[in-house]
Design a protein around this motif. Structure first.
Motif, PDB file in Angstrom:
ATOM      1  N   MET A 158       0.817  -1.203   0.000  1.00 28.27           N
ATOM      2  CA  MET A 158       0.000   0.000   0.000  1.00 28.27           C
ATOM      3  C   MET A 158       0.859   1.264   0.000  1.00 28.27           C
ATOM      4  O   MET A 158       0.425   2.315  -0.457  1.00 28.27           O
ATOM      5  CB  MET A 158      -0.954   0.004   1.205  1.00 28.27           C
ATOM      6  N   GLU A 159       2.085   1.168   0.527  1.00 30.42           N
ATOM      7  CA  GLU A 159       3.007   2.304   0.506  1.00 30.42           C
ATOM      8  C   GLU A 159       3.437   2.620  -0.920  1.00 30.42           C
ATOM      9  O   GLU A 159       3.546   3.785  -1.310  1.00 30.42           O
ATOM     10  CB  GLU A 159       4.242   1.997   1.361  1.00 30.42           C
ATOM     11  N   TYR A 160       3.667   1.563  -1.709  1.00 35.25           N
ATOM     12  CA  TYR A 160       4.261   1.771  -3.029  1.00 35.25           C
ATOM     13  C   TYR A 160       3.285   1.677  -4.191  1.00 35.25           C
ATOM     14  O   TYR A 160       3.581   2.167  -5.275  1.00 35.25           O
ATOM     15  CB  TYR A 160       5.404   0.766  -3.247  1.00 35.25           C
ATOM     16  N   ILE A 161       2.111   1.080  -3.982  1.00 33.90           N
ATOM     17  CA  ILE A 161       1.232   0.861  -5.120  1.00 33.90           C
ATOM     18  C   ILE A 161       0.743   2.182  -5.702  1.00 33.90           C
ATOM     19  O   ILE A 161       0.465   2.288  -6.884  1.00 33.90           O
ATOM     20  CB  ILE A 161       0.033  -0.037  -4.736  1.00 33.90           C
ATOM     21  N   ASN A 162       0.664   3.213  -4.856  1.00 35.38           N
ATOM     22  CA  ASN A 162       0.239   4.514  -5.351  1.00 35.38           C
ATOM     23  C   ASN A 162       1.423   5.411  -5.704  1.00 35.38           C
ATOM     24  O   ASN A 162       1.246   6.499  -6.223  1.00 35.38           O
ATOM     25  CB  ASN A 162      -0.645   5.215  -4.304  1.00 35.38           C
ATOM     26  N   ARG A 163       2.672   4.930  -5.396  1.00 31.94           N
ATOM     27  CA  ARG A 163       3.866   5.726  -5.695  1.00 31.94           C
ATOM     28  C   ARG A 163       4.657   5.152  -6.860  1.00 31.94           C
ATOM     29  O   ARG A 163       5.355   5.885  -7.559  1.00 31.94           O
ATOM     30  CB  ARG A 163       4.775   5.790  -4.459  1.00 31.94           C
ATOM     31  N   GLY A 164       4.577   3.846  -7.057  1.00 27.84           N
ATOM     32  CA  GLY A 164       5.331   3.218  -8.133  1.00 27.84           C
ATOM     33  C   GLY A 164       4.818   3.651  -9.492  1.00 27.84           C
ATOM     34  O   GLY A 164       3.619   3.821  -9.690  1.00 27.84           O
ATOM     35  N   VAL A 165       5.728   3.816 -10.447  1.00 20.27           N
ATOM     36  CA  VAL A 165       5.324   4.220 -11.802  1.00 20.27           C
ATOM     37  C   VAL A 165       5.345   3.043 -12.770  1.00 20.27           C
ATOM     38  O   VAL A 165       4.711   3.080 -13.823  1.00 20.27           O
ATOM     39  CB  VAL A 165       6.229   5.352 -12.333  1.00 20.27           C
ATOM     40  N   ASN A 188      -4.329  -5.751  -8.682  1.00 25.51           N
ATOM     41  CA  ASN A 188      -4.178  -4.550  -7.861  1.00 25.51           C
ATOM     42  C   ASN A 188      -3.376  -3.487  -8.605  1.00 25.51           C
ATOM     43  O   ASN A 188      -3.708  -2.300  -8.583  1.00 25.51           O
ATOM     44  CB  ASN A 188      -3.477  -4.884  -6.540  1.00 25.51           C
ATOM     45  N   ILE A 189      -2.295  -3.930  -9.251  1.00 24.92           N
ATOM     46  CA  ILE A 189      -1.444  -2.995  -9.995  1.00 24.92           C
ATOM     47  C   ILE A 189      -2.240  -2.337 -11.120  1.00 24.92           C
ATOM     48  O   ILE A 189      -2.171  -1.123 -11.327  1.00 24.92           O
ATOM     49  CB  ILE A 189      -0.207  -3.721 -10.558  1.00 24.92           C
ATOM     50  N   GLN A 190      -3.013  -3.142 -11.839  1.00 26.94           N
ATOM     51  CA  GLN A 190      -3.811  -2.579 -12.929  1.00 26.94           C
ATOM     52  C   GLN A 190      -4.926  -1.681 -12.408  1.00 26.94           C
ATOM     53  O   GLN A 190      -5.281  -0.695 -13.058  1.00 26.94           O
ATOM     54  CB  GLN A 190      -4.391  -3.702 -13.790  1.00 26.94           C
ATOM     55  N   ALA A 191      -5.467  -2.014 -11.224  1.00 21.58           N
ATOM     56  CA  ALA A 191      -6.506  -1.154 -10.648  1.00 21.58           C
ATOM     57  C   ALA A 191      -5.959   0.239 -10.376  1.00 21.58           C
ATOM     58  O   ALA A 191      -6.683   1.235 -10.463  1.00 21.58           O
ATOM     59  CB  ALA A 191      -7.048  -1.772  -9.358  1.00 21.58           C
ATOM     60  N   TYR A 192      -4.666   0.307 -10.061  1.00 20.90           N
ATOM     61  CA  TYR A 192      -4.023   1.599  -9.821  1.00 20.90           C
ATOM     62  C   TYR A 192      -3.392   2.163 -11.093  1.00 20.90           C
ATOM     63  O   TYR A 192      -2.608   3.096 -11.044  1.00 20.90           O
ATOM     64  CB  TYR A 192      -2.981   1.468  -8.712  1.00 20.90           C
ATOM     65  N   GLU A 193      -3.752   1.557 -12.223  1.00 19.80           N
ATOM     66  CA  GLU A 193      -3.376   2.071 -13.543  1.00 19.80           C
ATOM     67  C   GLU A 193      -1.866   2.178 -13.719  1.00 19.80           C
ATOM     68  O   GLU A 193      -1.351   3.153 -14.261  1.00 19.80           O
ATOM     69  CB  GLU A 193      -4.053   3.435 -13.771  1.00 19.80           C
ATOM     70  N   ARG A 194      -1.153   1.148 -13.256  1.00 19.78           N
ATOM     71  CA  ARG A 194       0.296   1.094 -13.418  1.00 19.78           C
ATOM     72  C   ARG A 194       0.654  -0.004 -14.425  1.00 19.78           C
ATOM     73  O   ARG A 194      -0.061  -0.992 -14.565  1.00 19.78           O
ATOM     74  CB  ARG A 194       0.994   0.798 -12.084  1.00 19.78           C
ATOM     75  N   GLY A 195       1.779   0.180 -15.100  1.00 17.09           N
ATOM     76  CA  GLY A 195       2.257  -0.836 -16.021  1.00 17.09           C
ATOM     77  C   GLY A 195       3.240  -1.773 -15.328  1.00 17.09           C
ATOM     78  O   GLY A 195       3.758  -1.480 -14.243  1.00 17.09           O
ATOM     79  N   PHE A 196       3.496  -2.921 -15.957  1.00 20.09           N
ATOM     80  CA  PHE A 196       4.482  -3.845 -15.375  1.00 20.09           C
ATOM     81  C   PHE A 196       5.181  -4.639 -16.472  1.00 20.09           C
ATOM     82  O   PHE A 196       4.653  -4.829 -17.563  1.00 20.09           O
ATOM     83  CB  PHE A 196       3.835  -4.792 -14.357  1.00 20.09           C
ATOM     84  N   SER A 197       6.395  -5.086 -16.147  1.00 21.49           N
ATOM     85  CA  SER A 197       7.162  -5.996 -17.005  1.00 21.49           C
ATOM     86  C   SER A 197       7.264  -7.326 -16.274  1.00 21.49           C
ATOM     87  O   SER A 197       7.571  -7.359 -15.075  1.00 21.49           O
ATOM     88  CB  SER A 197       8.560  -5.437 -17.274  1.00 21.49           C
ATOM     89  N   PHE A 198       7.021  -8.419 -16.989  1.00 21.03           N
ATOM     90  CA  PHE A 198       6.928  -9.741 -16.356  1.00 21.03           C
ATOM     91  C   PHE A 198       8.165 -10.581 -16.674  1.00 21.03           C
ATOM     92  O   PHE A 198       8.588 -10.677 -17.824  1.00 21.03           O
ATOM     93  CB  PHE A 198       5.672 -10.461 -16.845  1.00 21.03           C
ATOM     94  N   PHE A 199       8.745 -11.196 -15.610  1.00 20.17           N
ATOM     95  CA  PHE A 199       9.898 -12.081 -15.746  1.00 20.17           C
ATOM     96  C   PHE A 199       9.574 -13.474 -15.232  1.00 20.17           C
ATOM     97  O   PHE A 199       8.902 -13.627 -14.210  1.00 20.17           O
ATOM     98  CB  PHE A 199      11.067 -11.563 -14.887  1.00 20.17           C
ATOM     99  N   LEU A 200      10.079 -14.477 -15.920  1.00 26.14           N
ATOM    100  CA  LEU A 200      10.167 -15.824 -15.350  1.00 26.14           C
ATOM    101  C   LEU A 200      11.569 -15.985 -14.798  1.00 26.14           C
ATOM    102  O   LEU A 200      12.557 -15.842 -15.541  1.00 26.14           O
ATOM    103  CB  LEU A 200       9.900 -16.889 -16.414  1.00 26.14           C
TER     104      LEU A 200
END
Length: 578
Positions: A158-165, A188-200
């Motif tokens: 919750m600290e970072y989900i609204n701060r992470g870009v 949750n990340i998408q709900a906060y409209e943030r993008g992500f890169s996925f790694f295996l």
């Protein structure tokens, strides 16, 4: 500093120079917050959290990126803390406490920090490392694993989900698929409209052919669940190079544009509106200006009354039906996940059962509280704008748009629903410091977005749930210890656990929800009040100029027009030029 930052700061400085050539009232100029905008752009930080399950290899990946084992890799979930990696010639660690107090440690004190993990929210690790320096202003954050204790994990997320870009997501190839827990984190990340890169990660542990099969399966899941088609990264035991490649594809210049461009455009129109109001009022008679001022004052009084009325009606008009819908949605999501919950319960791991139930409930709360606040904010804005619609005809000669009130409404909606507003964050932090002083600068108002408001509702609820959930689950634990009968556990969860959780939510949710709705009403009302006050001040100032002896009004009007033209050219070359 990035080129976009330099360009925006240069634009604002030149706009400020043009404004200073005019005689706009100080009150209006202060509302443009030009100095604060420059400060926000200068100090912006682009946080990139690295998330994944415990033992997914996050710390190993980051150590490989650093080229040095600075982050402990074999720690227990109980001692995991979110750790920001920052560049500094002076290596040290800052541990941030619950009240944002800071305790400084040397880099060698990491074991001591682990032993005191419950005392801190997160860490800032300052390292003299060129790889960290080279990715600035991106700041990597090593996050606790999903299996960390609920309070620590919740605080960090919750600290970072609204701060992470942007997020770096790690999933072990040993999982073979996107787990349900991982899927909820991504939701949750998408709900906060943030993008992500996925790694295996840990791809060195399986044959290449099997890794490719798992990669394709996960790629299909990402496309089905999240409409993500970006290629998945593969990380072996030396994943630093892979991480560097992904980070190189994150465009900080574009992130800066995403954060600030719309704010700058809105600010530009506010400046043009003020200048054109002064031009119009300078050419009006005293009677015409006074009539407009009186109408604006009447609208201001009506807006204040509307705000007070809406706050009094919060519970009956907005909260009751919304809270009931949110609680029922959480109940439905838990019931729909009953097979997963029962399966975890059968394992006999009480912590895992608590975490699973809370994770499902939290994800449901985030989505449903956000949707409710979006709907409510839209209703509130419409209420204010409808009540002020008669001002459009009165202000027709004093505005640059045919529907002035609609413009205020649209700007307010964008501010409230915005995913990130760095200017308001800077101003908000400044106000926190000033609150300790008697001379608080009340000129600057920070507008909290719906996403931040969602956090303010969900975070306390989850923290409360952490406390009451073990008691609610006591019947399930008894059933598990008794005979581990699957059907009995299922029945207990459906008839006892979920209803008890609903009762607790109904008891705790209204206070926080109502407080945030009231905050929404106040902030939206203030946006309309501020626009009206600015219009009023501009007309009053122009009329004052007209009444002063020996004033060349034609020259004054030409000064305003020159400034307007220059600022328009600056905006076209900076904000609207691809």
């Amino acid at each position: 500093m990035l080129n976009t930052q330099i360009k925006y700061i240069d634009y604002i400085s030149k706009v400020n120079d043009e404004i200073e050539k005019t005689n706009l009232p100080d009150k209006v100029i202060e509302k443009f917050q030009l100095k604060e905008t420059i400060e926000a752009i200068e100090k912006v930080e682009l946080l990139v959290p690295v998330i994944g399950a415990f033992s997914a290899g996050k710390s190993s990946l980051l150590n490989s990126f650093l080229g040095d084992k600075k982050l402990p890799e074999k720690i227990t979930p109980e001692t995991a803390l979110a750790t920001e990696l920052r560049y500094s010639e002076d290596e040290h660690i800052e541990a941030v406490g619950a009240n944002s107090d800071i305790t400084t440690f040397s880099i060698d004190d990491i074991e001591e920090i682990k032993d005191r993990a419950k005392d801190f929210k997160y860490l800032r690790m300052y390292l003299k490392n060129e790889n960290i320096k080279n990715i600035e202003p991106l700041i990597l954050v090593d996050m606790p694993g999903f299996e960390s204790p609920l309070d620590l994990h919740n605080q960090a997320i919750m600290e970072y989900i609204n701060r992470g870009v942007h997020y770096i997501v790690l999933s072990s190839v040993e999982d073979g698929t996107i787990t349900k827990s991982m899927r909820r984190q991504l939701e949750n990340i998408q709900a906060y409209e943030r993008g992500f890169s996925f790694f295996l990660s840990k791809t060195n542990l399986k044959p290449k052919e099997e890794v490719e099969e798992i990669k394709q399966q996960v790629q299909d899941q990402l496309e089905d669940y999240f409409d993500i088609t970006n290629e998945i990264g593969l990380v072996d035991d030396n994943g630093g190079e892979s991480l560097q490649r992904v980070l190189s594809k994150i465009d900080p210049e574009q992130l800066i544009k995403t954060i600030f461009l719309e704010d700058l455009k809105d600010n530009y129109f506010s400046i043009k509106e003020a200048i054109n109001t002064s031009i119009s009022a300078s050419g009006k008679t005293k009677e015409e200006n006074n009539r407009a001022i009186q109408q604006l004052q009447k609208a201001l009084d009506e807006t204040l009354q509307k705000k007070n009325n809406l706050i009094e009606e919060t519970k009956s008009r907005y909260s009751d039906i919304r809270i009931n819908a949110i609680v029922e949605a959480v109940s439905m999501d838990l019931s729909n996940s009953i097979e997963e919950i029962v399966s975890v319960g059968m394992s006999g791991d009480s912590n895992a059962l608590s975490e699973t139930i809370l994770e499902i409930a939290k994800s449901s709360l985030i989505v449903n509280v956000k949707d409710s606040m979006n709907d409510i904010s839209g209703e509130i804005v419409n209420d204010f704008s409808t009540g002020l619609s008669n001002l459009n005809s009165v202000m027709a000669d004093f505005t640059i748009s045919e529907n002035w009130i609609a413009g205020i409404a649209e700007t307010t909606k964008k501010m409230i629903t915005g995913a990130s507003n760095k200017l308001n964050t800077i101003v908000s932090e400044r106000k926190k410091v000033q609150n300790n002083n008697e001379d608080i600068d009340k000129t600057y108002k920070a507008v909290t977005s719906v996403l931040a408001i969602t956090t303010e509702v969900v975070n306390p609820i989850v923290e409360v749930a952490i406390v009451f959930l073990p008691e609610i689950l006591s019947f399930v634990f008894a059933a598990i210890q008794e005979n581990k009968q699957k059907e009995k556990i299922r029945t207990t969860i459906l008839t006892t656990t979920i209803p008890s959780l609903k009762r607790n939510l109904r008891a705790k949710l209204p206070e926080m929800f109502n407080a945030q709705v009231n905050e929404l009403i106040s902030q939206i009302g203030e946006q309309f009040e501020e626009a009206i006050e600015n219009k009023q001040a501009s007309i009053e100032n122009a009329q004052k100029e007209r009444e002063e002896e020996n004033r060349n009004m034609e020259q004054i009007i030409q000064t305003y027009k020159k400034a307007d033209k220059a600022i328009t050219t600056l905006a076209n070359n900076t904000l609207y030029k691809e």
